[in-house]
Design an enzyme around this catalytic site. Structure first.
Site, short mmCIF file in Angstrom:
data_model
loop_
_atom_site.label_atom_id
_atom_site.label_comp_id
_atom_site.label_asym_id
_atom_site.label_seq_id
_atom_site.Cartn_x
_atom_site.Cartn_y
_atom_site.Cartn_z
N ASP A 88 1.84 -5.57 -2.42
CA ASP A 88 2.05 -4.75 -1.17
C ASP A 88 1.88 -5.41 -0.24
O ASP A 88 1.01 -5.69 0.13
CB ASP A 88 1.04 -3.31 -1.77
N HIS A 89 3.62 -5.59 0.50
CA HIS A 89 3.54 -5.66 1.54
C HIS A 89 2.84 -6.98 2.13
O HIS A 89 2.03 -7.74 3.19
CB HIS A 89 2.36 -4.85 3.17
N GLY A 149 -0.49 6.04 6.35
CA GLY A 149 -1.84 7.24 6.87
C GLY A 149 -1.58 8.17 6.24
O GLY A 149 -1.27 8.94 5.93
N LYS A 167 1.25 11.78 9.45
CA LYS A 167 2.98 11.50 9.23
C LYS A 167 3.91 12.52 10.24
O LYS A 167 4.65 11.75 10.38
CB LYS A 167 2.67 11.04 7.54
N SER A 194 1.97 10.05 0.86
CA SER A 194 0.53 10.20 0.54
C SER A 194 0.88 11.35 0.87
O SER A 194 1.90 11.75 1.85
CB SER A 194 -0.56 9.85 0.97
N ASN A 251 4.12 4.84 -3.29
CA ASN A 251 2.94 4.23 -3.45
C ASN A 251 2.38 5.04 -2.82
O ASN A 251 2.56 6.51 -1.44
CB ASN A 251 4.00 3.30 -2.47
N ARG A 253 -24.43 5.02 -7.37
CA ARG A 253 -23.79 5.80 -8.85
C ARG A 253 -23.22 6.76 -8.52
O ARG A 253 -22.40 7.61 -9.32
CB ARG A 253 -24.81 5.17 -9.88
P1 13P Z 1 0.33 6.08 2.63
O1 13P Z 1 -0.69 5.81 3.36
O2 13P Z 1 1.72 7.67 2.27
O3 13P Z 1 -1.15 6.35 0.86
O4 13P Z 1 1.15 4.73 1.91
C1 13P Z 1 1.08 4.17 1.05
C2 13P Z 1 1.92 2.71 0.99
O5 13P Z 1 2.76 2.91 1.67
C3 13P Z 1 1.69 1.01 0.55
O6 13P Z 1 2.34 0.56 0.60
O1 G3H Z 2 0.84 0.19 3.01
C1 G3H Z 2 -0.96 -0.13 3.22
C2 G3H Z 2 -1.79 -0.16 2.42
O2 G3H Z 2 -1.40 2.28 2.45
C3 G3H Z 2 -2.15 -0.95 2.71
O3 G3H Z 2 -3.51 -0.61 3.52
O4 G3H Z 2 -3.22 -3.27 4.29
O5 G3H Z 2 -5.00 -1.19 4.29
O6 G3H Z 2 -4.90 -2.24 2.27
P1 G3H Z 2 -4.71 -1.61 4.21
ZN ZN Z 3 3.79 0.96 2.26
#
Ligand code: 13P
Ligand code: G3H
Ligand code: ZN
Length: 341
Positions: free
Chosen positions: A82-83, A188, A191, A221, A262, A289
């Site tokens: 991711d990214h 995040g 939004k 999200s 995502n 736990r």
């Molecule tokens: P959210 O912050 O809306 O869950 O998006 C996550 C995301 O795009 C991860 O790449």
């Molecule tokens: O788009 C970003 C994702 O929510 C991942 O977040 O870089 O804090 O793991 P992170």
């Molecule tokens: Zn993202």
């Protein structure tokens, strides 16, 4: 079963469903996601950010995902970066057995984004790995790149949305397999400051200029109010958190054909809300736990809710059949190493 996202997107493209891409950072989150997918017979993408790689150490995350593949052979699983921000990181993920990577040059100038995305795609394709890139700009915080805050983003959103003609040029020049588009979503929990609104007309236009190219929605999200209420009730402080309404995500997928959605923030909220509840209602608890297990259960319920929204429940067998019919082409990594699935 471990696979590329290709058979998932081939079926989702005009199948009225979307693939949930869930961020994994530790064992409990990953177990929660995969348990929900197995219960709902749904395919999934398990995605790992650069931050997750350094938090958990990739060797540990890989073993956890291998355990998912072994424990749930009936679930189609894609491991995705991711990214990703550099070609070096893409190379590391190829070496780590990822079946898909994202290269995100969206914060660079256009020509630089093209050059970076093409270099990453050439490298990934030479190793049998598929690539997602991004065009346009999202709000919120994205890895080390801090986007605009919600109010500023909303006010100027038109200028950040993905341009359909540019998307066509971008896809042709880079050779990418899927495209993350900016249509008004942000990363995040904060939004929107006013009404949540996505630019569905952009999705329609991009589908026309880039026929056959699977589209991806980041920042998807929904920030369910009941979780924000729980967090705030038990000592948290998240006023005015707001996400993308679930009916809008459902529409993006079912009506407009978005293939990948995502989700990270909603998993964080579910886990955090439950842990806070345990701590607040039983301050003497100190057995991890006893708070991580309810947290993991909250992830299972959250992911089931998402799979329902995405209409991907029940699609696992179809995806596996497509993957097998297409010859199960795995990345080069799996030809030289012991395969985990
Ligand atoms: P959210 O912050 O809306 O869950 O998006 C996550 C995301 O795009 C991860 O790449
Ligand atoms: O788009 C970003 C994702 O929510 C991942 O977040 O870089 O804090 O793991 P992170
Ligand atoms: Zn993202």
């Amino acid at each position: 079963m471990l696979m590329s996202s290709k058979p998932m997107f081939d079926l989702a493209y005009d199948g009225g469903f979307g693939i949930g891409a869930f961020n994994v950072n530790n064992m409990e989150i990953t177990q929660g996601i995969i348990e929900a997918c197995a219960a709902e017979k749904s395919p999934c993408i398990l995605q790992i950010s650069k931050g997750a790689r350094s938090y958990a150490n990739m060797r540990f995350l890989r073993k956890i995902i291998e355990a998912c593949v072994e424990e749930y052979p009936e679930v189609p699983i894609c491991i995705h970066l991711d990214h990703g921000d550099t070609v070096d990181l893409v190379q590391q993920c190829i070496d780590d057995g990822f079946t898909s990577v994202m290269i995100d040059g969206s914060h660079h100038e256009y020509e630089e984004n093209v050059a970076l995305s093409k270099a990453a795609t050439d490298l990934a394709h030479a190793n049998g790995v598929v690539v997602e890139a991004e065009l346009g700009m999202l709000g919120g915080i994205e890895e080390d790149v801090v986007g605009l805050d919600a109010a500023e983003y909303e006010k100027n959103v038109e200028q950040f949305l993905t341009d359909p003609e540019q998307a066509k040029d971008f896809a042709e020049r880079t050779g990418i397999d899927s495209l993350a588009v900016a249509i008004g979503t942000s990363h995040g929990a904060f939004k929107f400051t006013s009404e949540a609104k996505l630019a569905f007309n952009r999705v329609e236009e991009i589908m026309k200029t880039c026929p056959g190219l699977p589209l991806v929605m980041h920042g998807s999200s929904s920030v369910p109010q009941e979780f924000i209420d729980l967090i705030n009730k038990y000592g948290g402080n998240m006023p005015n958190a707001k996400g993308v309404p679930e009916d809008q995500i459902a529409m993006a997928v079912r009506k407009y054909g978005v293939c990948k959605v995502n989700i990270d923030t909603d998993l964080r909220l579910a886990l955090t809300a439950k842990i806070r509840e345990v701590f607040a209602t039983n301050p003497a608890e100190f057995d991890p736990r006893k708070y991580l297990a309810p947290g993991r259960e909250a992830i299972v319920s959250m992911v089931k809710r998402k799979l329902d929204m995405l209409n991907s429940a029940g699609k696992a067998d179809e995806v596996i059949a497509k993957w097998e019919a297409d010859g199960k082409t795995m990345p080069a990594y799996y030809n030289k190493s012991a395969c985990c699935g």
